[in-house]
Design a protein around this motif. Structure first.
Motif, PDB file in Angstrom:
ATOM      1  N   PRO A 116       0.796  -1.230   0.000  1.00 30.03           N
ATOM      2  CA  PRO A 116       0.000   0.000   0.000  1.00 30.03           C
ATOM      3  C   PRO A 116       0.835   1.292   0.000  1.00 30.03           C
ATOM      4  N   GLN A 117       2.033   1.242   0.537  1.00 29.80           N
ATOM      5  CA  GLN A 117       2.865   2.450   0.579  1.00 29.80           C
ATOM      6  C   GLN A 117       3.602   2.706  -0.742  1.00 29.80           C
ATOM      7  N   ASP A 118       3.502   1.783  -1.696  1.00 29.82           N
ATOM      8  CA  ASP A 118       4.215   1.952  -2.969  1.00 29.82           C
ATOM      9  C   ASP A 118       3.520   2.948  -3.887  1.00 29.82           C
ATOM     10  N   ARG A 119       4.359   3.676  -4.602  1.00 27.58           N
ATOM     11  CA  ARG A 119       3.923   4.586  -5.670  1.00 27.58           C
ATOM     12  C   ARG A 119       4.562   4.029  -6.937  1.00 27.58           C
ATOM     13  N   VAL A 120       3.734   3.536  -7.845  1.00 26.06           N
ATOM     14  CA  VAL A 120       4.172   2.664  -8.923  1.00 26.06           C
ATOM     15  C   VAL A 120       4.117   3.360 -10.278  1.00 26.06           C
ATOM     16  N   LEU A 121       5.169   3.143 -11.062  1.00 32.28           N
ATOM     17  CA  LEU A 121       5.211   3.577 -12.458  1.00 32.28           C
ATOM     18  C   LEU A 121       5.128   2.336 -13.324  1.00 32.28           C
ATOM     19  N   PHE A 122       4.128   2.275 -14.175  1.00 35.53           N
ATOM     20  CA  PHE A 122       3.891   1.132 -15.063  1.00 35.53           C
ATOM     21  C   PHE A 122       4.516   1.462 -16.421  1.00 35.53           C
ATOM     22  N   ILE A 123       5.466   0.637 -16.842  1.00 29.54           N
ATOM     23  CA  ILE A 123       6.145   0.801 -18.136  1.00 29.54           C
ATOM     24  C   ILE A 123       5.757  -0.372 -19.030  1.00 29.54           C
ATOM     25  N   ASP A 124       5.451  -0.073 -20.306  1.00 28.14           N
ATOM     26  CA  ASP A 124       5.154  -1.147 -21.238  1.00 28.14           C
ATOM     27  C   ASP A 124       5.668  -0.795 -22.627  1.00 28.14           C
ATOM     28  N   ASP A 125       5.820  -1.819 -23.456  1.00 30.47           N
ATOM     29  CA  ASP A 125       6.393  -1.614 -24.786  1.00 30.47           C
ATOM     30  C   ASP A 125       5.398  -0.992 -25.752  1.00 30.47           C
ATOM     31  N   ILE A 126       4.211  -1.560 -25.865  1.00 29.49           N
ATOM     32  CA  ILE A 126       3.222  -1.100 -26.835  1.00 29.49           C
ATOM     33  C   ILE A 126       1.851  -1.106 -26.182  1.00 29.49           C
ATOM     34  N   ILE A 127       1.054  -0.096 -26.489  1.00 25.90           N
ATOM     35  CA  ILE A 127      -0.343  -0.132 -26.074  1.00 25.90           C
ATOM     36  C   ILE A 127      -1.212  -0.048 -27.323  1.00 25.90           C
ATOM     37  N   ALA A 128      -2.139  -1.001 -27.397  1.00 28.13           N
ATOM     38  CA  ALA A 128      -3.101  -1.053 -28.504  1.00 28.13           C
ATOM     39  C   ALA A 128      -4.488  -0.840 -27.896  1.00 28.13           C
ATOM     40  N   ASN A 129      -5.153  -1.924 -27.529  1.00 26.75           N
ATOM     41  CA  ASN A 129      -6.478  -1.827 -26.910  1.00 26.75           C
ATOM     42  C   ASN A 129      -6.417  -1.566 -25.410  1.00 26.75           C
TER      43      ASN A 129
END
Length: 189
Positions: A116-129
């Motif tokens: 719960p104390q984490d502040r997260v950055l989501f990284i991904d290669d490609i976004i389509a749908n």
């Protein structure tokens, strides 16, 4: 990132008006120097966000997510697509369809790596749908962690994924936005 655009134009293959093959850059082979540049750019974009963890979905997002986490000086967590014999039986799990793979899989993250104390950055290669992104966002929410935003290497802006996330007031930063693959030609937004 002009260098990334140049590499996409010279190395990508257009398989259809919806599918871009980036095996030489992201999905089968990795250019370490370019990958580190991408990671530094995401770290710059999210420098003020007090990120405690970077997260991605295996496997193509891992190199850029690693470069971002290294630059930010935080751990990298990745959602697994395959359950192993030693997998956490109490893992946070979400069923997601894959646009490019044409299958539905479960993605899972052990509860011990998202707090719960984490502040997260989501990284991904490609976004389509955006199905995988929405699935991982649900996992982040269920963990109690806070999502700071998404960093996407290639956004196919002619598909709804990134747009629907922005409509939910989720910050999405894309290094390259592709407006169209029509006629076998890459058109950047």
């Amino acid at each position: 990132m002009e260098k990334l655009k140049e590499r996409i134009l010279s190395e990508a293959s257009i398989l259809s008006s919806d599918v871009l093959k980036l095996d030489g850059l992201l999905n089968h082979q990795v250019d370490p120097e370019l990958t580190m540049e991408m990671g530094r750019e995401f770290a710059r974009l999210y420098a003020e966000e007090r990120i405690t963890k970077v997260i991605t979905v295996e496997s193509s997002g891992i190199p850029v997510a690693f470069a971002t986490a290294l630059t930010l000086g935080v751990p990298l967590v990745f959602a697994r697509r395959k359950k192993t014999l030693i997998a956490d039986p109490d893992a946070l799990t979400e069923r997601v369809p894959s646009f490019t793979k044409g299958i539905v899989t479960d993605i899972m993250v052990s509860r011990q790596y998202l707090m719960p104390q984490d502040r997260v950055l989501f990284i991904d290669d490609i976004i389509a749908n955006g199905d995988a992104a929405r699935g991982l966002i649900k996992i982040i929410e269920r963990s109690g962690a806070q999502l700071a935003g998404l960093g996407i290497v290639v956004e196919k802006s002619f598909q709804a994924g990134a747009r629907t996330l922005r409509e939910q007031e989720i910050r999405v930063e894309s290094l390259v936005r592709i407006a169209s693959l029509e006629g076998g030609k890459i058109t950047f937004a």
